[in-house]
Design a protein around this motif. Structure first.
Motif, short mmCIF file in Angstrom:
data_model
loop_
_atom_site.label_atom_id
_atom_site.label_comp_id
_atom_site.label_asym_id
_atom_site.label_seq_id
_atom_site.Cartn_x
_atom_site.Cartn_y
_atom_site.Cartn_z
N LYS A 529 0.86 -1.18 0.00
CA LYS A 529 0.00 0.00 0.00
C LYS A 529 0.90 1.23 0.00
O LYS A 529 1.97 1.25 0.59
CB LYS A 529 -0.92 0.03 1.22
N ASP A 538 -9.73 12.64 -5.51
CA ASP A 538 -10.86 11.83 -5.92
C ASP A 538 -10.90 11.62 -7.43
O ASP A 538 -11.61 10.75 -7.94
CB ASP A 538 -12.17 12.48 -5.46
N GLY A 553 -7.89 3.63 -2.71
CA GLY A 553 -8.54 3.08 -1.54
C GLY A 553 -9.18 4.20 -0.73
O GLY A 553 -9.89 5.05 -1.27
N GLU A 554 -8.88 4.25 0.55
CA GLU A 554 -9.50 5.24 1.43
C GLU A 554 -8.91 6.63 1.16
O GLU A 554 -7.69 6.80 1.04
CB GLU A 554 -9.27 4.85 2.89
N LEU A 555 -9.79 7.62 1.07
CA LEU A 555 -9.39 9.02 0.88
C LEU A 555 -9.69 9.78 2.16
O LEU A 555 -10.83 9.80 2.63
CB LEU A 555 -10.12 9.65 -0.31
N ARG A 556 -8.66 10.41 2.74
CA ARG A 556 -8.84 11.19 3.96
C ARG A 556 -8.35 12.61 3.74
O ARG A 556 -7.49 12.88 2.90
CB ARG A 556 -8.07 10.55 5.14
N LEU A 564 -4.64 9.92 -0.09
CA LEU A 564 -5.33 8.79 -0.72
C LEU A 564 -4.47 7.54 -0.58
O LEU A 564 -3.32 7.51 -1.06
CB LEU A 564 -5.58 9.09 -2.20
N GLN A 565 -5.02 6.55 0.11
CA GLN A 565 -4.32 5.27 0.16
C GLN A 565 -4.58 4.52 -1.14
O GLN A 565 -5.72 4.39 -1.59
CB GLN A 565 -4.82 4.43 1.35
N ASP A 664 -9.53 2.46 14.26
CA ASP A 664 -9.79 3.57 13.33
C ASP A 664 -9.00 4.83 13.69
O ASP A 664 -9.21 5.89 13.12
CB ASP A 664 -11.28 3.89 13.29
#
Length: 804
Positions: A529, A538, A553-556, A564-565, A664
């Protein structure tokens, strides 16, 4: 400024008097028409009218006569005097006279040769009284420096007056023909002639603008360095002192009235010469052709003391060519209907005839020299051609030069680049992916004859047409500012029209939504990763790094940065990258654009493994303790001690820290050296902390990781944090009925059973707020409790049953 430079020392001597009276007693402006003189100058066999002569030279032949009306009743003696300078009285033979009332030309005119060493010439119109010539000659020879100053000031004021006359003539011409054009023409006239523009006048109704613009004309003339230098023969105080004077309020804050200055200075100077017979009046000589019109500020007196009119001719000095320069370096489009070669730096080309026979010199397609006469137009800000150039005779872009004469001397002016409209297609020169909607964009395009672009219209199917602005950056390049603030992503069409060409040229470009801002991609050796940082991530669809594909993957959001992972499609392929390996990642965006990003694989993350863990549970408030049956359960009322060991080449240091957090990362604590984290050796460390520090509402899986030099290791499981209820007792009535369990925080219980399989159990409703619940009868003195924080496991309580 020239007058101030030449007379700064004298200004200082009388400054207190002048500054106290300047506002209270301003002299009248020069607006009275006086007599006219005819003046012609011959040099090396060439004769020019005075209006075309910026300077005189030794050996010049002057023909001067008075142009008086036929019914002139007062006889005037025309006196001329050449001047050496401020400290050198002229010889007697440098002073001459003519009796203007005589019949013969040789008696009524002056025929003079400029003597060697002369610096200036001053003229006098003297009412005939007898003895008048001797009086003037004695005055000139007695104090020549005063007449040097008078002549300089009058010449300077005459040049300034010529600019003011040209400005007023331009304003009045527009007023009489196209008054509505004043709003655009007046600023051009002002710039061309160095005249102060009162912009407030242009806000008035059309009928009042012209009168307003020429009000207070004695304060309109701005300093012109070139016209000052034409009369700069005598120097006084240092230049910096004179500039300081010119910046004062009394001196006009950078602009001044030459006319007021002349009157004040001449009145002061001539005060010493006035006598019962004569008083001296300054006269501005405004040339037009071979005529020198004298303009007065005071009506002359023909009663004693009679008025002597004093005027000057151009200084006797080396020629000073005008500092003429083309305005800007951009090419000029000949195909424009309003074609003009813009000029700046020399207002006198518009207000005098000094620049004569001016030509534009170019070469046609065959290499033949072509000269086209030019006319200086102050209202257009430059030179216009007397006849049009035909595009068929010239290359599309040609080099031209301004040339002609300045007085008697040849003058080579600036060069210019001229262009004719062309039909070559336009194409993008900038980044094809750089047009982003939501803001104005700068686009570079290349084509033909950039100076000849007349208009650019931006068209898009979903929006009305908009006009774009542009600037010429090279002969065939322009930078267009596209108004995309309200545009949508998609294709745009630019309609580029050139002067003289009927149909515009079309150029289609693509506009995009706000682009992703890519800051960097972080990938550690051994990871499958990576983390991409930037903005608007995005829009990222995929990443190709040396053949290894990564998917979003996950966007923070971290402050104003996106993280963005991205996860490798083939984990093994990603984990095979070695430390230090470099390459370019190709990011594909969802709208079809691509971004290339350099990437270098970082060393592997610091790694730990858990060696052991122990709990220290303090005595709680509960009467009945809860016994944990699962070693992975971590009760919130316990202190924890754990040991970790560095692996995979990691070595521990006192600067390292250990992080413990929920899965989390909503709650976390960091342990550092001296605050819960202590090294046993470079391979092993001990960590201690209270689970309660994670917060009273924290529960669920916990993870830990090592942080070393800002690099975070991978999270590893530690256990499950559970919150325990406080059970006070269990009461069982006689008979086959449920027992009663009492305590606090019972909402943490999911269910209670009498057997480990939970075949006989009682559930606790969600959100329960009571302090007692019905439970099955214990077996062998035990009850089994499932907690909401760990529903897959259970804890035991030993129940001392109380019958009731």
């Amino acid at each position: 400024m020239g007058r101030l430079l030449r007379g700064a020392a004298a200004c200082l001597a009388v400054a207190p008097l002048l500054l106290s009276t300047v506002r209270a007693a301003d002299p009248a402006p020069f607006d009275l028409a006086g007599p006219m003189l005819k003046v012609r100058v011959t040099r090396d066999g060439v004769t020019l009218p005075v209006g075309q002569v910026p300077n005189l030279a030794a050996g010049d032949v002057l023909d001067i006569s008075a142009d008086l009306p036929a019914d002139q009743s007062q006889n005037y003696l025309l006196v001329s005097a050449f001047l050496h300078g401020a400290t050198n009285p002229p010889p007697k033979d440098w002073i001459d006279s003519a009796k203007t009332w005589k019949k013969k030309d040789k008696d009524r005119s002056l025929h003079l040769t400029v003597p060697k060493g002369a610096r200036q010439i001053v003229l006098f119109m003297v009412p005939e009284t007898g003895g008048d010539f001797g009086t003037i000659a004695d005055a000139v020879r007695g104090k020549p420096g005063e007449f040097v100053r008078v002549t300089q000031d009058l010449n300077q004021a005459s040049l300034d007056r010529s600019r003011l006359n040209a400005f007023m003539a331009g304003i009045q011409a527009q007023e009489n023909t196209h008054p509505e054009y004043l709003r655009t023409v007046a600023p051009t006239l002002s710039t061309s002639l160095a005249i102060k523009l009162n912009a407030d006048c242009l806000d008035k109704v059309v009928e009042l603008q012209a009168a307003c613009l020429i009000e207070n004309r004695d304060t309109l003339v701005l300093t012109d360095v070139h016209s000052s230098s034409l009369t700069d023969t005598l120097t006084g105080a240092p230049a910096d002192l004179a500039f300081q004077i010119s910046a004062t309020r009394e001196a006009g804050l950078g602009y001044y009235s030459a006319y007021i200055g002349v009157v004040r200075d001449v009145a002061r100077i001539f005060g010493a010469f006035n006598n019962p017979e004569f008083q001296y009046l300054p006269a501005l000589g405004v040339p037009q052709g071979d005529s020198l019109s004298l303009i007065l500020n005071t009506a002359p007196s023909f009663a004693k003391p009679k008025s002597v009119l004093v005027a000057g001719l151009p200084a006797i000095e080396a020629g000073t060519p005008p500092p003429l320069r083309a305005k800007g370096n951009a090419p000029i489009c000949v195909s424009r209907p309003d074609f003009v070669i813009p000029m700046e730096g020399a207002p006198l080309i518009y207000s005098t005839g000094y620049a004569r026979d001016m030509m534009l010199k170019v070469k046609d397609r065959s290499g033949k020299d072509v000269s086209v006469p030019l006319t200086a137009r102050a209202d257009k800000g430059g030179y216009v051609l007397s006849k049009a150039l035909q595009p068929a005779d010239f290359d599309r872009s040609i080099a031209g030069a301004i040339a002609g004469n300045w007085g008697f001397s040849a003058f080579n002016g600036p060069g210019v680049t001229l262009q004719f409209s062309g039909e070559k297609a336009w194409q993008m020169a900038g980044d094809a992916q750089g047009l982003i909607v939501g803001r104005d964009n700068l686009l570079s395009i290349d084509g033909a004859a950039a100076a000849c672009v007349e208009s650019i219209v931006v068209q898009q199917a979903s929006a009305p047409d908009q006009s774009a602005t542009w600037a010429v950056t090279d002969e065939d390049s322009i930078a267009v500012t596209l108004p995309l603030a309200k545009a949508s992503p998609g294709k745009l069409t630019l309609k580029i029209k050139q002067y003289g060409i009927k149909e515009p040229t079309s150029l289609t470009v693509q506009a995009y939504g706000e682009t992703s801002r890519i800051d960097g991609l972080t990938l550690y050796a051994g990871d499958d990763k990576a983390v991409l940082t930037g903005r608007r991530l995005d829009q990222v669809a995929s990443i190709d790094l040396a053949g290894a594909m990564f998917q979003p993957g996950e966007l923070r959001r971290d402050g104003d940065v996106d993280k963005l992972q991205v996860i490798a499609v083939d984990g093994a392929q990603a984990r095979a990258f070695a430390k230090g390996q470099g390459g370019n990642a190709r990011l594909a965006l969802k709208d079809g654009r691509t971004v290339t990003l350099p990437v270098r694989i970082l060393p592997a993350r610091p790694a730990l493994e858990l060696l052991s863990m122990s709990l220290d549970r303090a005595a709680g408030k509960a009467a009945i303790p809860v016994r944990l049956t699962d070693a992975k359960m971590l009760p919130d009322d316990a202190g924890i001690a754990l040991s970790v060991r560095a692996i995979d080449g990691t070595r521990l240091t006192s600067a390292d820290s250990l992080e413990i957090a929920t899965e989390d990362q909503s709650a976390a604590i960091r342990l550092a050296d001296g605050s819960g984290f202590r090294l046993e050796s470079p391979q092993v460390a001990i960590a201690t902390f209270e689970l309660a520090k994670l917060g009273p509402s924290t529960a669920g899986p916990l993870v830990f990781r090592l942080v070393q030099k800002g690099v975070q290791g991978n999270w590893q499981p530690l256990g499950t944090l559970v919150r325990l209820p406080q059970i006070q007792g269990v009461t069982c009535p006689t008979g086959d009925v449920p027992c009663r369990l009492t305590g606090t925080s019972l909402f943490l219980i999911d269910s209670v059973a009498s057997d480990a399989a939970f075949q006989q159990s009682a559930a606790v409703p969600q959100g329960f707020t009571g302090t007692a619940i019905d439970v099955p009868r214990p077996r062998n003195g035990k009850l089994f409790v499932r907690l909401r924080d760990a529903p897959g496991s259970s804890v035991e309580i030993s129940v001392p049953v109380t019958d009731k």
